[in-house]
Enzyme design. Sequence first.
Site, mmCIF file in Angstrom:
data_model
loop_
_atom_site.group_PDB
_atom_site.id
_atom_site.type_symbol
_atom_site.label_atom_id
_atom_site.label_comp_id
_atom_site.label_asym_id
_atom_site.label_seq_id
_atom_site.Cartn_x
_atom_site.Cartn_y
_atom_site.Cartn_z
ATOM 1 N N LYS A 1 4.976 -3.033 -4.462
ATOM 2 C CA LYS A 1 4.384 -3.798 -3.358
ATOM 3 C C LYS A 1 2.955 -3.316 -3.104
ATOM 4 O O LYS A 1 2.693 -2.111 -3.176
ATOM 5 C CB LYS A 1 5.246 -3.629 -2.103
ATOM 6 N N SER B 1 8.392 -9.311 4.387
ATOM 7 C CA SER B 1 7.077 -9.350 3.794
ATOM 8 C C SER B 1 7.050 -8.936 2.321
ATOM 9 O O SER B 1 6.053 -9.184 1.639
ATOM 10 C CB SER B 1 6.136 -8.425 4.576
ATOM 11 N N SER C 1 11.792 -6.312 5.965
ATOM 12 C CA SER C 1 10.911 -6.791 4.891
ATOM 13 C C SER C 1 11.384 -6.526 3.476
ATOM 14 O O SER C 1 10.793 -7.059 2.529
ATOM 15 C CB SER C 1 9.516 -6.183 5.061
#
Lengths: 533, 97
Positions: free
Chosen positions: A79, A154, A178
């Site tokens: 990420k 996210s 997330s």
Amino acid sequence: MDITSMTAVELGKRIQAGELSAVEAVKASLAQIDKVEASVHGFVTVDREGALRRAEEVQKKIDDGTLTGPLAGVPAAIKDNLCIKDMPATCSSRILENFKPTFTAEAVKNLEKAGAIVIGKTNMDEFAMGSTTETSYFGVTRNPWNTEHVPGGSSGGSCAAVAAEECAFALGSDTGGSIRQPSCFCGVVGIKPTYGTVSRYGLIAYGSSLDQVGPVARDVTDCAVILEAIASHDPKDSTSMPPGAGGYDFTGALVDDVKGMRIGIPQDYFIEGLDQEVKEHILSAAKVLEEKGAIVEEFDLSLVQYAIPAYYVIASAEASSNLSRFDGVKYGYRTPDYEGLHNMYKKSRSEGFGAEVKRRIMLGSFVLSSGYYDAYYLKALKTKALIKQAFDRAFEKYDVILAPAAPTTAPKLGASLNDPLKMYLGDIYTISVNLAGLPGISIPVGTDSKGLPVGMQIIGSCFDEAKLFRAAYAYEQTRAYERPELVKASKETVSNETASEETVSVKAEKAASEMKTNKLSDEAVRTMEGGDR
Amino acid sequence: MANKISDETIEYVGILAKLELSEQEKEEAKADMEKMLDYIDTLNELDTEGIEPMSHVFPVSNVFREDVVTNGDGSVDTLANAPLKKDNSFKVPKTIG
């Protein structure tokens, strides 16, 4: 041999056995990226040259017997809020568009030690603020199950990339759901470990008291193996914690046996807003565990409706403080025209941050301001204490708690951002887990009538990942992994080169026409120029 | 109880947040914040009398280490990210008149 369909552990075994090399594994991932990335857009940066170079280095260490672990040679995506030295870390924000970290996050370092090969950085909601990956400055990520739908957020890029088989596994971060919510929407497995299990060193902070790094993969075994690799008690993170009684042995918990395990289902989770099909899937998954010998009962968790308001006060307050470091001085974007220092700060930040980030910084600054601090911030921290107590009471009676990961399956693109409060309500099943510091895993349990994945969440007591893994693993044994049509179509060329060429090109055309609304995505996928340094 | 955010408040929060908002953004921020605060006010239904605010879920306090430097001089790498630099320093607009 379909390399990209293998789980990380399967792939690692083949590499150890000499059936294929780390370089071949990385090349297969890069080829899969070439095939599906235009439809999915899971990545912000793909580091082709660097990945191949690292694969060669790792292969040497495998050959000379230095690297013998299960993740050696396995391609991974990270990420984009986790720092890797010399690779851009944008947090999917304009303000960090040109930022190259000078050090590597501890979790990624641990993966590198295990021999995993980072192939790129994945798209996310800007600064991890959002539930759809639509607030990214670099364009939206699409759900591989249906590219008209969001992947969740996210960590939407990480989860979409894993589902699309562009990498064997990925790392995400989870502040209010997330990792678990996008894992649920993309039909993959994602775990948020107990707060403090994985070092936050090198994770660009959003809500420091809630943020936790965790794995996203295609099965429970992979998640356990990856967590074993990344977990560490790190002196560089003062909130890092020593492991629980079982140490970092999570794979030991992968036993297909839930006899006598006490599983609680909060009846106050089954409320208005929960999709009927999701509800039925979760209850039948509970039935499966019951048939395997678990003792399943409903109970009243209480305080469920207070988790979201408390979270938004705490997370926004911490965000307003954490994001004050982006000032146009040390790194990132600086506005070209300004008058004096304060104007430079204000203009750089206003031009560099997107709408959702500004919304949360404003709210956070307000609840921390003099006159409102007690009424909002302290009230939220007291609520957090009560929520923790409610979970403590529940874990006196139950080994794990079973719940939906999200109240619905993945919404359509563009359907969420116009009503932020409604979007926030979608985090109802994940947020309280962060407030209480607990571990939670999301695993796929089926698809709804629209063909979108449904995820079940299993929540454990602090440092009791073992029970959570055992329950998840036992459930997983009853169900085969399902892959999206887009992934199956992308592989038809592998299994049947000539015959399916036509269908693939038709599908590619279809995918191209679906791309039209996503004008940013193609340009936004950046390739690192000149990998050598 | 409906919250009302005044122009002065949004101006003040903008100063705290170091954000410059256009007139339209200010109106949107006011509406957003009023809506969120109305929602957050549901916390007032909870009796939190005598409850200690919990900032950290585990009872850990300060973590100390020996004051020994373990990393090297990273100034060159660090400055490579600076939007503007001069003489091995970050360059900023004049701060003292």
